[in-house]
Design a protein around this motif. Structure first.
Motif, PDB file in Angstrom:
ATOM      1  N   LEU A  89       0.829  -1.212   0.000  1.00 41.89           N
ATOM      2  CA  LEU A  89       0.000   0.000   0.000  1.00 41.89           C
ATOM      3  C   LEU A  89       0.859   1.256   0.000  1.00 41.89           C
ATOM      4  N   HIS A  90       1.960   1.233   0.754  1.00 41.47           N
ATOM      5  CA  HIS A  90       2.845   2.399   0.789  1.00 41.47           C
ATOM      6  C   HIS A  90       3.522   2.593  -0.568  1.00 41.47           C
ATOM      7  N   ALA A  91       3.968   1.495  -1.176  1.00 44.45           N
ATOM      8  CA  ALA A  91       4.580   1.584  -2.504  1.00 44.45           C
ATOM      9  C   ALA A  91       3.579   2.144  -3.506  1.00 44.45           C
ATOM     10  N   ALA A  92       2.335   1.692  -3.440  1.00 45.85           N
ATOM     11  CA  ALA A  92       1.307   2.179  -4.361  1.00 45.85           C
ATOM     12  C   ALA A  92       1.086   3.679  -4.198  1.00 45.85           C
ATOM     13  N   SER A  93       1.063   4.142  -2.960  1.00 46.26           N
ATOM     14  CA  SER A  93       0.868   5.570  -2.698  1.00 46.26           C
ATOM     15  C   SER A  93       2.004   6.402  -3.278  1.00 46.26           C
ATOM     16  N   LEU A  94       3.237   5.956  -3.056  1.00 46.38           N
ATOM     17  CA  LEU A  94       4.394   6.693  -3.565  1.00 46.38           C
ATOM     18  C   LEU A  94       4.387   6.738  -5.096  1.00 46.38           C
ATOM     19  N   LEU A  95       4.054   5.609  -5.722  1.00 44.96           N
ATOM     20  CA  LEU A  95       4.052   5.545  -7.182  1.00 44.96           C
ATOM     21  C   LEU A  95       2.934   6.390  -7.779  1.00 44.96           C
ATOM     22  N   GLU A  96       1.765   6.350  -7.166  1.00 42.60           N
ATOM     23  CA  GLU A  96       0.666   7.182  -7.654  1.00 42.60           C
ATOM     24  C   GLU A  96       1.012   8.664  -7.528  1.00 42.60           C
ATOM     25  N   ASP A  97       1.669   9.020  -6.429  1.00 44.93           N
ATOM     26  CA  ASP A  97       2.075  10.421  -6.255  1.00 44.93           C
ATOM     27  C   ASP A  97       3.053  10.861  -7.344  1.00 44.93           C
ATOM     28  N   SER A  98       3.810   9.904  -7.898  1.00 47.29           N
ATOM     29  CA  SER A  98       4.772  10.236  -8.948  1.00 47.29           C
ATOM     30  C   SER A  98       4.132  10.224 -10.332  1.00 47.29           C
ATOM     31  N   GLY A  99       2.837   9.885 -10.398  1.00 46.92           N
ATOM     32  CA  GLY A  99       2.119   9.897 -11.665  1.00 46.92           C
ATOM     33  C   GLY A  99       1.979   8.559 -12.343  1.00 46.92           C
ATOM     34  N   ALA A 100       2.400   7.480 -11.705  1.00 54.81           N
ATOM     35  CA  ALA A 100       2.317   6.159 -12.321  1.00 54.81           C
ATOM     36  C   ALA A 100       0.912   5.577 -12.182  1.00 54.81           C
ATOM     37  N   LYS A 101       0.525   4.792 -13.175  1.00 49.98           N
ATOM     38  CA  LYS A 101      -0.714   4.030 -13.082  1.00 49.98           C
ATOM     39  C   LYS A 101      -0.411   2.720 -12.381  1.00 49.98           C
ATOM     40  N   VAL A 102      -1.097   2.454 -11.270  1.00 52.01           N
ATOM     41  CA  VAL A 102      -0.768   1.318 -10.409  1.00 52.01           C
ATOM     42  C   VAL A 102      -1.983   0.418 -10.221  1.00 52.01           C
ATOM     43  N   ILE A 103      -1.753  -0.874 -10.270  1.00 48.30           N
ATOM     44  CA  ILE A 103      -2.774  -1.867  -9.920  1.00 48.30           C
ATOM     45  C   ILE A 103      -2.229  -2.689  -8.750  1.00 48.30           C
ATOM     46  N   VAL A 104      -2.999  -2.781  -7.662  1.00 46.30           N
ATOM     47  CA  VAL A 104      -2.608  -3.580  -6.496  1.00 46.30           C
ATOM     48  C   VAL A 104      -3.455  -4.848  -6.475  1.00 46.30           C
ATOM     49  N   LEU A 105      -2.797  -5.991  -6.425  1.00 47.00           N
ATOM     50  CA  LEU A 105      -3.485  -7.279  -6.371  1.00 47.00           C
ATOM     51  C   LEU A 105      -3.327  -7.888  -4.986  1.00 47.00           C
ATOM     52  N   GLU A 106      -4.420  -8.330  -4.402  1.00 45.69           N
ATOM     53  CA  GLU A 106      -4.400  -8.958  -3.079  1.00 45.69           C
ATOM     54  C   GLU A 106      -5.101 -10.306  -3.161  1.00 45.69           C
ATOM     55  N   GLY A 107      -4.410 -11.363  -2.718  1.00 48.81           N
ATOM     56  CA  GLY A 107      -4.973 -12.701  -2.804  1.00 48.81           C
ATOM     57  C   GLY A 107      -6.097 -12.968  -1.820  1.00 48.81           C
ATOM     58  N   ALA A 108      -6.093 -12.287  -0.679  1.00 49.75           N
ATOM     59  CA  ALA A 108      -7.125 -12.499   0.343  1.00 49.75           C
ATOM     60  C   ALA A 108      -8.361 -11.654   0.033  1.00 49.75           C
ATOM     61  N   ASN A 109      -9.360 -11.807   0.887  1.00 47.67           N
ATOM     62  CA  ASN A 109     -10.598 -11.044   0.694  1.00 47.67           C
ATOM     63  C   ASN A 109     -10.642  -9.792   1.569  1.00 47.67           C
ATOM     64  N   ARG A 110      -9.460  -9.373   2.046  1.00 45.76           N
ATOM     65  CA  ARG A 110      -9.390  -8.183   2.894  1.00 45.76           C
ATOM     66  C   ARG A 110      -8.073  -7.468   2.647  1.00 45.76           C
ATOM     67  N   ILE A 111      -8.025  -6.224   3.086  1.00 45.77           N
ATOM     68  CA  ILE A 111      -6.819  -5.413   3.027  1.00 45.77           C
ATOM     69  C   ILE A 111      -5.988  -5.661   4.295  1.00 45.77           C
ATOM     70  N   GLY A 112      -4.689  -5.506   4.215  1.00 45.55           N
ATOM     71  CA  GLY A 112      -3.878  -5.516   5.437  1.00 45.55           C
ATOM     72  C   GLY A 112      -2.729  -6.483   5.475  1.00 45.55           C
ATOM     73  N   GLY A 113      -2.836  -7.612   4.776  1.00 48.45           N
ATOM     74  CA  GLY A 113      -1.754  -8.593   4.836  1.00 48.45           C
ATOM     75  C   GLY A 113      -1.537  -9.093   6.254  1.00 48.45           C
ATOM     76  N   ARG A 114      -0.304  -8.944   6.760  1.00 52.17           N
ATOM     77  CA  ARG A 114       0.003  -9.421   8.108  1.00 52.17           C
ATOM     78  C   ARG A 114      -0.417  -8.432   9.192  1.00 52.17           C
ATOM     79  N   VAL A 115      -1.024  -7.330   8.778  1.00 52.07           N
ATOM     80  CA  VAL A 115      -1.701  -6.452   9.744  1.00 52.07           C
ATOM     81  C   VAL A 115      -3.159  -6.874   9.740  1.00 52.07           C
ATOM     82  N   HIS A 116      -3.568  -7.593  10.768  1.00 53.68           N
ATOM     83  CA  HIS A 116      -4.890  -8.216  10.775  1.00 53.68           C
ATOM     84  C   HIS A 116      -5.498  -8.096  12.166  1.00 53.68           C
ATOM     85  N   THR A 117      -6.658  -7.479  12.246  1.00 50.04           N
ATOM     86  CA  THR A 117      -7.376  -7.353  13.519  1.00 50.04           C
ATOM     87  C   THR A 117      -8.525  -8.350  13.531  1.00 50.04           C
ATOM     88  N   LEU A 118      -8.598  -9.182  14.560  1.00 51.97           N
ATOM     89  CA  LEU A 118      -9.650 -10.196  14.655  1.00 51.97           C
ATOM     90  C   LEU A 118     -10.917  -9.544  15.201  1.00 51.97           C
TER      91      LEU A 118
END
Length: 319
Positions: free
Chosen positions: A37-66
């Motif tokens: 997510l941080h990489a996507a933000s930096l790249l978008e700020d630089s004008g790049a077109k970015v697609i983020v793919l996530e295998g799970a059904n939620r955002i966060g990766g190893r940041v996960h609140t039960l």
């Protein structure tokens, strides 16, 4: 070109400018955790077109609140140290509240030499085979205590120069040079969460110490109010293109014209570059093709990776 780091892998393919119109994005990022997510933000700020793919059904990766467990405990990252300057800056920018917390109860019961020893009894216990002043040091802080006697880096960035090369010796050798007893080295090895004392570089310890020192006198820990996912959810919401969920990547193929990312049950995506931020334990399952594939496959197969398990108990009846 394919490059790897100890925490994640970055796979990049360069293509001519003419290939830009033939691809769907400038950069595809695999993984919608903090790094992705941080990489996507930096790249978008630089004008790049970015697609983020996530295998799970939620955002966060190893940041996960039960959220469905009483107390809504974390299943991933918990503490935010004062030296996490980038993360703290992102939270402030997005208006995500940080509150004091994250301290662990340091009382312990040691199982050493067939004996169970409460922490308060450790200094005088028969199971304590440490030498001299070491005997008063709890086993779980032996590494930090002895580390203060080891050579230090003058700055965080110094690990990349001559200072770092001088410290790139086996951690076990550095501990002995600092005066650690054989028993202290044994206990530190038992509490090591990755690798082995003979194969882990002392430079790793020195760099970590330099990062901790950079926080200055403010060493208070913080947590994200409402759970860590509050931050990653906020990071995803402000992106121009919200991450695509349930996109399980099965292959990455680089060529002179760009990169093809294969997604299970879906058509492939083409891009000029790809950044992969998923853990090695998952990256091992993805097929890699291209001139740099063999190099990164070797790195994925040989670099150590930490495993962590969390167990939360909920009482059915008050006790």
């Amino acid at each position: 070109m394919i490059a790897a780091t100890t925490a994640a892998a970055t796979i990049t393919a360069c293509s001519p400018a003419l290939a830009r119109r033939e691809t769907e994005a400038d950069v595809v990022i695999i993984g919608a955790g903090l790094a992705g997510l941080h990489a996507a933000s930096l790249l978008e700020d630089s004008g790049a077109k970015v697609i983020v793919l996530e295998g799970a059904n939620r955002i966060g990766g190893r940041v996960h609140t039960l959220l469905d467990v009483p107390g809504q405990p974390p299943a991933g990252g918990i503490q935010i140290g004062s030296f996490y300057t980038r993360l703290i800056a992102i939270a402030k920018k997005l208006g995500v509240e940080l509150t004091p917390g994250g301290e662990f109860d340091r009382s312990a019961l040691y199982a050493i030499g067939g004996q169970a020893v409460p922490q308060v009894q450790w200094p005088t216990s028969e199971a304590n085979k440490l030498v001299g002043g070491e005997r008063a040091i709890p086993p779980f802080v032996l590494a930090q205590a002895i580390g203060r006697r080891m050579p230090q880096l003058s700055s965080i960035g110094a690990w990349m120069g001559d200072e770092g090369r001088a410290l790139d010796i086996p951690y076990s050798a550095a501990l002995r040079a600092a005066g650690a007893s054989d028993e202290a080295i044994r206990l530190i090895g038992c509490n090591l969460d990755r690798g082995h004392l003979d194969t882990l570089s002392a430079l790793n310890s020195a760099r970590s110490a330099a990062i901790y020192r950079s926080a200055g006198t403010d060493t208070a820990l913080k947590v994200i109010a409402g759970g860590g996912q509050k931050l990653t959810d906020a990071m995803a919401t402000v992106l121009h293109n919200y991450p695509r969920l349930n996109q399980v990547v099965t292959g990455i193929a680089e060529s002179e014209s760009g990169v093809r990312i294969d997604v299970a049950g879906s058509s492939s995506i083409t891009a000029r570059h790809v950044i992969c931020t998923i853990p090695f334990s998952v990256l091992r399952t993805i097929g890699l093709q291209g001139p740099s594939a063999e190099v990164i496959r070797t790195a994925i197969a040989t670099l150590p990776y930490d495993h962590a398990s969390f167990a939360y108990l909920s009482a059915r009846e008050p006790f």
